[in-house]
Each structure stands twice: as structure tokens, then as C-alpha cells.
Design a protein around this motif. Structure first.
Motif, PDB file in Angstrom:
ATOM      1  N   UNK B 308     -98.830  -4.786  34.700  1.00  0.00           N
ATOM      2  CA  UNK B 308     -97.839  -4.817  33.403  1.00  0.00           C
ATOM      3  C   UNK B 308     -97.175  -3.417  33.408  1.00  0.00           C
ATOM      4  N   UNK B 309     -97.968  -2.308  33.479  1.00  0.00           N
ATOM      5  CA  UNK B 309     -97.611  -1.006  33.162  1.00  0.00           C
ATOM      6  C   UNK B 309     -96.144  -0.452  34.048  1.00  0.00           C
ATOM      7  N   UNK B 310     -96.405  -1.069  35.380  1.00  0.00           N
ATOM      8  CA  UNK B 310     -95.501  -0.798  36.497  1.00  0.00           C
ATOM      9  C   UNK B 310     -94.188  -1.441  36.294  1.00  0.00           C
ATOM     10  N   UNK B 311     -94.321  -2.673  35.652  1.00  0.00           N
ATOM     11  CA  UNK B 311     -93.137  -3.516  35.333  1.00  0.00           C
ATOM     12  C   UNK B 311     -92.521  -3.187  34.364  1.00  0.00           C
ATOM     13  N   UNK B 312     -93.366  -2.593  33.204  1.00  0.00           N
ATOM     14  CA  UNK B 312     -92.499  -1.888  32.138  1.00  0.00           C
ATOM     15  C   UNK B 312     -91.727  -0.720  32.563  1.00  0.00           C
ATOM     16  N   UNK B 313     -92.412   0.033  33.348  1.00  0.00           N
ATOM     17  CA  UNK B 313     -91.808   1.426  33.890  1.00  0.00           C
ATOM     18  C   UNK B 313     -90.430   1.016  34.750  1.00  0.00           C
ATOM     19  N   UNK B 314     -90.848   0.175  35.390  1.00  0.00           N
ATOM     20  CA  UNK B 314     -89.514  -0.439  36.189  1.00  0.00           C
ATOM     21  C   UNK B 314     -88.330  -0.792  35.528  1.00  0.00           C
ATOM     22  N   UNK B 315     -88.776  -1.634  34.454  1.00  0.00           N
ATOM     23  CA  UNK B 315     -87.442  -1.901  33.732  1.00  0.00           C
ATOM     24  C   UNK B 315     -86.928  -0.832  32.949  1.00  0.00           C
ATOM     25  N   UNK B 316     -87.864  -0.131  32.437  1.00  0.00           N
ATOM     26  CA  UNK B 316     -87.185   0.987  31.650  1.00  0.00           C
ATOM     27  C   UNK B 316     -86.312   2.217  32.719  1.00  0.00           C
ATOM     28  N   UNK B 317     -86.850   2.175  33.748  1.00  0.00           N
ATOM     29  CA  UNK B 317     -85.865   3.223  34.495  1.00  0.00           C
ATOM     30  C   UNK B 317     -84.703   2.315  35.137  1.00  0.00           C
ATOM     31  N   UNK B 318     -84.698   1.099  35.289  1.00  0.00           N
ATOM     32  CA  UNK B 318     -83.661   0.261  35.752  1.00  0.00           C
ATOM     33  C   UNK B 318     -82.642   0.392  34.252  1.00  0.00           C
ATOM     34  N   UNK B 319     -83.272   0.297  33.207  1.00  0.00           N
ATOM     35  CA  UNK B 319     -82.373   0.306  31.976  1.00  0.00           C
ATOM     36  C   UNK B 319     -81.642   1.921  31.888  1.00  0.00           C
ATOM     37  N   UNK B 320     -82.222   2.650  32.443  1.00  0.00           N
ATOM     38  CA  UNK B 320     -81.538   4.307  32.341  1.00  0.00           C
ATOM     39  C   UNK B 320     -80.600   4.093  33.352  1.00  0.00           C
ATOM     40  N   UNK B 321     -80.699   3.525  34.415  1.00  0.00           N
ATOM     41  CA  UNK B 321     -79.696   3.670  35.555  1.00  0.00           C
ATOM     42  C   UNK B 321     -78.481   2.817  34.896  1.00  0.00           C
ATOM     43  N   UNK B 322     -78.755   1.558  34.123  1.00  0.00           N
ATOM     44  CA  UNK B 322     -77.494   0.741  33.820  1.00  0.00           C
ATOM     45  C   UNK B 322     -76.937   1.588  32.828  1.00  0.00           C
ATOM     46  N   UNK B 323     -77.494   2.388  31.876  1.00  0.00           N
ATOM     47  CA  UNK B 323     -76.742   3.222  30.969  1.00  0.00           C
ATOM     48  C   UNK B 323     -76.052   4.165  31.724  1.00  0.00           C
ATOM     49  N   UNK B 324     -76.451   4.828  32.775  1.00  0.00           N
ATOM     50  CA  UNK B 324     -75.586   5.651  33.483  1.00  0.00           C
ATOM     51  C   UNK B 324     -74.331   5.218  33.931  1.00  0.00           C
ATOM     52  N   UNK B 325     -74.711   4.209  34.665  1.00  0.00           N
ATOM     53  CA  UNK B 325     -73.585   3.262  35.283  1.00  0.00           C
ATOM     54  C   UNK B 325     -72.301   3.093  34.457  1.00  0.00           C
ATOM     55  N   UNK B 326     -72.975   2.571  33.153  1.00  0.00           N
ATOM     56  CA  UNK B 326     -72.061   2.331  32.147  1.00  0.00           C
ATOM     57  C   UNK B 326     -71.118   3.498  31.564  1.00  0.00           C
TER      58      UNK B 326
END
Ligand SMILES: Nc1ncnc2c1ncn2[C@@H]1O[C@H](COP(=O)(O)OP(=O)(O)OP(=O)(O)O)[C@@H](O)[C@H]1O
Ligand SMILES: [Mg+2]
Lengths: 273, 429
Positions: B308-326
Motif C-alpha cells: 500500500x505504501x509503495x502504491x501511495x508513493x508511486x501515485x504521489x510522485x506521478x502527481x508531482x510529475x503531472x504538475x510539472x508537465x502542466x
């Protein structure tokens, strides 16, 4: 120069001390006489004589399976001897438990063990503390100082599996420092350590030496031998040569030690190539 | 295995005639002295085994606990033969002696032959236990055999503990506790690094035999309630469970003792509900329940927790990358979920999950067919950029800042470096 072969008499094998003022009447930190050690029936170390002088860093060099680890374990009384005597400061180790500080190979323990860096370093003080006594302020102070010396103070409360290899190595060094011994035996302390940490460790060993401590280091990197050590012991089941680096660390001696299989010779080895 | 389940005494007989609720009430009000004895006994043995189990498990001697546990059977039978009655003093003595004999034989085989420790322990376990079962079958043919209740030593019966036996158990448990307190530092050092401990002058051989003796005592305390067959579980499972939950030896010991005691009492309770139910299997069942829970949900080492922790971490870092892309495409057109998934090379479902999270946090909003940053999102993007720049600057200068320790994965850069250092780094870049 004439390479020193296998040692005949005890005197012949002794390195020439740079300053002979260092207490000639004081017993040697380590003196080994005709030591033979065998596992099962096979002799691994055969007829080893070795006199180590105070205030020296001694490199122990030899191929895999040469018996380097066996030698330091025998010195610490961890293995039964087939023959020979070992004196620490002129007395058998049994009479002075804890006289030797030890840095084992890193793989020798379970790093998932539930202890912190601080706990492990504290274990260095247990030997001299004695049975039933609990570590107190003095031991905590020793522990703090040892951690400082290896720059690991900020990791004191981490569980030991959450450390990198180099950091684990430094924890072992700190634990050995906490033993406050005069003689240290280290089994490949530079294995898996980066260049910066290696430099920091050798610096630490030098300051320890300058306070009169004696350090035996098993080492694999021939390039740095001349730079790191005062004396060198070339070992392959028996003593091939032993003495000050300048005298003993020669191409010919290295060939004898490694049986001609040595492809790359160290730049700093003496003698014609 | 042998001849039927244990013969049961007083409480169990009553148990049959009354209902479940009544039995529960009888157990938990503890008005019955036999219940009190059973509860006190299981707590004592749970605490003792839980404590020693930690050292056994950490010294990788779990199999030894199992061997010694089984090896007490011949001693129990011999103790019975000597007195021809169930005289607990003799039975305890026989059990301790036979456990120590087994320990000696294991060391002998391991030390003097080429056989490894596991083979030596396997030999001793089956040898001693086999001998014990033979003796037991003989004993049952004797006239006194059947009324002896020897059978219950196999699977345990907490309700059979007498007041006199409880006194002996308490004395032995107290002894173990004091010895462990006195030699805690030697036990810990020996378990962690045997060679270093020996080299630094700790009498590790003596400590080893002391631990064996303590384990033999713990086993003897537990035979009555847990039974020989499942004894090792009492030593191993509480300690193993605690090991999954903590990184501190002292905490591990305390947790292990609690697990041991709680499952002891729970097992006694369960077996009390219906007659002819032995205690040992119930204790082990409760222990296993604890273990499975820890295995799945331990805060740091649990299977689920980690996934679960790994999934949360993955989603968080993906979210950060989306922010950067936008943030990078801010001037141009809005990006759709499909665009984002394609540029960041993730699946559309993953991208959607992260986008939903960001929308929920009001960092991005819908614009036309795609998404764009909200004012809050723009701020967040700036903060991300700044952090990245700081870490980079820090890592480049790490040589001269080597005294500063950090852990980029878990530490917040502002806290690690301090305001002053950050100002310095920002000035330099
Ligand atoms: N416990 C053991 N039982 C039997 N033989 C052993 C044991 N430990 C080591 N040996 C043998 O003794 C010889 C010397 O081993 P030792 O570990 O001392 O070598 P080393 O010089 O430290 O080697 P390396 O550079 O690989 O660490 C090897 O041939 C090895 O196989
Ligand atoms: Mg070695």
C-alpha cells in the motif's frame, strides 16, 4: 635490495624500526611463535612467526584463501591452535580479555537484528565492563566519542539495516574504537567502501596509530599498500615476507605470494618489472 | 502420534454439561480457583517463553527450541516411572535433565562429527521423541498408567495445573526473569555477534549453556499447559511476531512477552469452553493469529503495509510529475489525461487516479477537454522546482558539506539543511 624470504630466526624477520627509542623493554603488542592452525586435517596456516611493533599500521596481504582471516581469528583465540604460542603485550590473551579490538568482515552479522547504531557501538564497551554490570555514563561517553570519530553521530538512533555498506563499516569501526584496545585487528575494513570513506578511515587509523595503538589490517588493493601501511605482511599459508613496506613490498615477493598469477603489478612496488 | 487425546479432569467434565455463556462467565469471573490457577499458569509460561524466545530466535536456534521441546518426553516418563505417581517434582526434574542431555548430545554430534547442526538437532528430536512415545505406550499398559494423566503432557491441559505446581512454576519463572535481567547485555551481545563478543572477552560459551538451561526451564514450565508437541511454538511465534513489529530489542522482548501471555490465557479460555479440548493447539492458534496480523499489517514490515505504501508513493510522485508537465505547457494548450499518460509513459488508469487526487486537492482543474493548474497548483509547481534545484545544488557541493547528513527519500530539505544553508545554496546558484 634483498627480499626477505621466509623467516629463519625471529630477529631476522623483524622490521627495522625507524626510531628505536620506542620502549625496547616494553613487551611487543603482538608476538606469534610457530603458529599452525588447521581445519579438519588440512593445515591452513603453517609455522607462522610474527612480531608486531607498537605504533605501526601493518597491512596483511595475500590471495584468497591465504589464511588471513584465519590468522586474525587465531590471534583472538576464536580458533583452536594446532601448535604455537601467541602473546599479547607479553601475556596470553586469556589473562587479559578484551585486549584486542576487532573489526570483522561486514557479512559476519545479521543486519536485521533489532538494534540501533548506538546499541552496537555500546557493545564494544561490554568486554571491559565485566559481567552483570550495566553500561553507565562513562560508557555512553565513550560511545558518543567513537561515533563522532567515524562521523556517524547523526545516525546513532537508526536501526542498523537502514544503513549503506560504507556506513555499516563505520559502525563496526566505532564499535572497535569503543573497545579502547591497544591492538586492533581489522578484516577488510575497506571492502565495499567508497574512496572518500576509505580516505577518512585511513586518516582515522593514522591518528589512532599516532597515539601509540597498533593496527593490523587485511587488505586486498595492492595499489594502496605502499601508501597506507608502515609494515606489510605477505601471507600465503605461511609468511612469505614481513617488514617495512619499503623493504618487503617488492615485485619478487609479490610474485612469490601470489604464485606468479598476478597480472597487474602495483605501481609502487619496489624492484624492476 | 499416539493413543487418543488427553484424559481430562475436573473442569472439563463440568464444561460438557453447561452452556457456552455460562462457561465464559465462569472463566472470566475467575470464581473457580482452578480457573485462577490455569490463568496464572498460562500467563507465567507465556511471559517466560516470550522473553527467552527472543534470544532463541535471534540466535537462530529456533530448531533447537523444537528439539529440546520434544526431547523432554522421555524425561517426563522416567520421572513418572520413578515415583509411579504423578509427582510433579520428579517429572519436572526428569524433563530438565532430558532437555539438557539432548542439548549436550546435539553439541557433541555437531562438534565432533562432520554433521551440521540441523542434522544433529533433527536426529535428537526424533530419537528422543520416539523413545518417549515408546515409554509412554508402555506406561499406559501399567495399572496406574491410565489414571496418571500422562497423556496430557502431549497436548497440554491448563486446567490440570495444581496450586502446588503453580508455586513451582512461579519460582522457576522468577528465577529465569532475574537471570535474564542480570545477563541481558551478555545475551544480547552474544546473539548479535558471537565472534566479536568472544573476542571482546565475554564468556560466550558459558552464556550459551546458560541460555540452554533457561530454555530447558521454560519448556518445563510449559509442558503442563502447552504440551510437548507444540512447545516450540510458544518459544518461536511470539518472538517472531514481535520481531516484525519493532527495531528495538527491548521493545521486542516486551511485545513478545505480552503476546505469549495473552495467547496463553486466550488458549486456556478456549479450551475451557468445551470438554476434551486440549489447551496447546488453542494457544498456538491464537499465536498464529497474532503472527498473521503482524505479517500483513506491521507498520514497517507488513506485506499489505508495504504494498500500500509503495502504491501511495508511486501515485504521489506521478502527481508531482503531472504538475510539472502542466506547469511547463502552461502557456500552450491544456493537456488531456491521454496526453499526460503518453508524455509521462504511464497507463491511462494510473494517470487518471493521480489526476483525480490532484483535482480533489484543488491543484488542477478542468479546462476544455484537458486540465490546467489552479493558482494553488502554480504555487505547488514553484515549490517543487525550488526543491529540485536545492537538492541538485546541495548534491553538487556535497564534497564541502560532507558533515551534513541527509536522506533525500524521507527528509524534508528545509528541515535537513536549515534556513541558513538554503539561503547560501540559493545565493550560489
Ligand atoms: N570454518 C572452516 N572450515 C574449514 N575450512 C575453512 C574454514 N574457514 C576457512 N577455511 C579454509 O581455510 C583457508 C583460509 O581461509 P581464510 O578465510 O583464512 O582465507 P582469507 O585469506 O581470509 O581469504 P579471503 O581473502 O577470501 O578472505 C581456505 O582454504 C578456506 O577454505
Ligand atoms: Mg578473509
Amino acid at each position: 635490495m634483498i627480499p626477505q624470504g621466509e623467516q629463519g630466526s625471529a630477529d631476522e624477520g623483524r622490521p627495522n624500526l625507524p626510531d628505536s627509542s620506542l620502549g625496547a623493554d616494553r613487551p611487543l603488542p603482538l608476538s606469534v611463535r610457530s603458529l599452525t592452525v588447521s581445519y579438519d586435517r588440512k593445515a591452513v596456516l603453517w609455522n607462522v612467526d610474527l612480531d608486531v611493533f607498537a605504533g605501526r599500521i601493518v597491512g596483511v596481504v595475500g590471495p584468497n584463501g591465504a589464511g588471513k582471516t584465519t590468522l586474525i581469528k587465531a590471534i583472538m583465540g576464536l580458533l583452536p591452535l594446532q601448535s604455537g604460542t601467541i602473546l599479547i603485550n607479553g601475556k596470553p590473551l586469556k589473562k587479559q580479555p578484551g585486549a584486542i579490538g576487532y573489526v570483522p568482515q561486514r557479512e559476519s552479522v545479521d543486519w536485521d537484528f533489532p538494534v540501533t547504531v548506538h546499541d552496537v557501538v555500546m557493545m564494544g564497551t561490554y568486554g571491559t565492563l565485566g559481567l552483570f554490570r550495566r553500561p553507565g555514563r562513562k560508557q555512553r561517553e565513550i560511545c558518543r566519542r567513537s561515533l563522532d570519530q567515524v562521523h556517524m553521530s547523526s545516525y546513532a538512533h537508526r536501526q542498523i539495516s537502514n544503513l549503506s555498506g560504507g556506513q555499516q563499516q563505520r559502525v563496526f569501526l566505532a564499535r572497535a574504537l569503543a573497545q579502547e584496545a591497544d591492538l586492533y585487528l581489522m578484516d577488510e575494513p575497506f571492502a565495499g567502501v567508497d574512496a572518500a570513506t576509505e580516505a577518512a578511515i585511513i586518516e582515522l587509523l593514522r591518528t589512532q596509530r599516532d597515539t601509540g595503538r597498533t593496527i593490523l589490517v587485511i587488505h586486498h588493493d595492492l595499489q594502496s599498500v605502499a601508501d597506507y601501511f608502515d609494515d606489510v605482511l605477505l601471507l600465503n599459508r605461511h609468511v612469505v615476507a614481513y617488514g617495512p613496506v619499503g623493504d618487503v613490498f617488492t615485485v619478487e615477493n609479490l610474485r612469490t605470494t601470489y604464485g606468479g598469477k598476478l597480472a597487474v603489478l602495483p605501481e609502487h612496488a619496489n624492484g624492476e618489472t | 502420534m499416539n493413543a487418543g487425546l488427553p484424559v481430562f479432569l475436573s473442569i472439563s467434565d463440568i464444561a460438557e454439561s453447561t452452556g457456552f455463556g455460562e462457561q465464559m462467565r465462569r472463566f472470566w469471573t475467575m470464581s473457580d480457583p482452578a480457573v485462577r490457577t490455569a490463568v496464572a499458569g498460562t500467563i507465567l509460561l507465556g511471559l517466560t517463553c516470550g522473553m527467552l524466545g527472543c534470544f532463541v530466535v535471534l540466535r537462530r536456534m529456533s530448531l533447537l527450541g523444537d528439539s529440546l521441546g520434544h526431547a523432554v518426553l522421555p524425561g517426563v516418563c522416567a520421572g513418572f516411572l520413578v515415583t509411579q505417581t504423578k509427582h510433579i517434582g520428579w517429572i519436572f526434574t526428569g524433563a530438565v535433565l532430558s532437555a539438557l542431555l539432548a542439548a549436550g548430545v546435539i553439541s557433541l554430534i555437531h562438534g565432533r562429527t562432520r554433521l551440521k547442526a540441523d542434522a544433529a538437532m533433527g536426529l535428537v528430536l526424533s530419537g528422543f521423541y520416539g523413545l518417549g512415545v515408546v515409554m509412554l505406550t508402555r506406561l499406559q499398559r501399567l495399572p496406574l498408567g491410565n489414571q496418571s494423566g500422562l497423556n496430557r503432557f502431549l497436548f497440554g491441559q491448563a486446567s490440570a495445573i495444581s496450586a502446588q505446581e503453580l508455586a513451582i512454576m512461579a519460582a522457576l519463572a522468577g528465577l529465569v526473569f532475574i537471570v535474564v535481567l542480570l545477563t541481558y547485555k551478555e545475551l544480547a551481545a552474544t546473539c548479535f555477534d558471537l565472534e566479536f563478543a568472544t573476542a571482546s572477552g565475554i564468556p560466550t560459551r558459558a552464556i550459551h549453556y546458560l541460555l540452554m538451561l533457561l530454555v530447558a526451564i521454560a519448556i518445563v514450565i510449559s509442558i503442563q499447559a502447552v504440551g510437548i508437541v507444540l512447545l516450540s511454538a510458544m518459544l518461536i511465534i511470539p518472538a517472531a511476531t514481535a520481531h516484525l513489529l519493532t527495531d528495538r530489542l527491548k521493545v521486542m522482548i516486551v511485545l513478545s512477552m505480552v503476546f505469549g501471555a495473552v495467547s496463553g490465557v486466550a488458549g486456556a479460555n478456549l479450551s475451557f469452553l468445551k470438554s476434551s479440548l486440549p489447551t496447546g493447539p488453542f494457544i498456538v492458534a491464537v499465536l498464529l493469529l497474532f503472527f498473521v496480523l503482524a505479517f500483513l499489517f506491521s507498520p514497517r514490515y507488513g506485506l499489505f503495509t508495504r504494498l500500500y505504501g509503495r502504491r501511495v508513493q508511486r501515485r504521489q510522485s506521478l502527481a508531482d510529475r503531472i504538475i510539472k508537465a502542466l506547469a511547463e505547457s502552461r502557456s500552450g494548450t491544456e493537456l488531456t489525461a491521454a496526453d499526460l499518460a503518453a508524455t509521462l509513459q504511464v497507463s491511462q488508469t494510473e494517470a487518471t487516479a493521480a489526476i483525480n487526487m490532484l483535482r480533489h486537492d484543488e491543484l488542477i482543474e478542468v479546462a476544455g477537454t484537458g486540465f490546467r493548474l489552479t493558482p494553488g497548483g502554480v504555487e505547488y509547481a514553484d515549490a517543487l522546482r525550488r526543491n529540485e534545484r536545492l537538492w541538485k545544488a546541495f548534491l553538487e557541493r556535497e564534497g564541502e558539506l560532507a558533515g551534513q547528513l541527509f536522506d533525500p527519500d524521507t527528509d524534508d530539505i528545509e528541515r535537513v539543511l536549515g534556513a541558513e544553508m538554503i539561503r547560501e545554496l540559493e545565493g550560489g546558484t
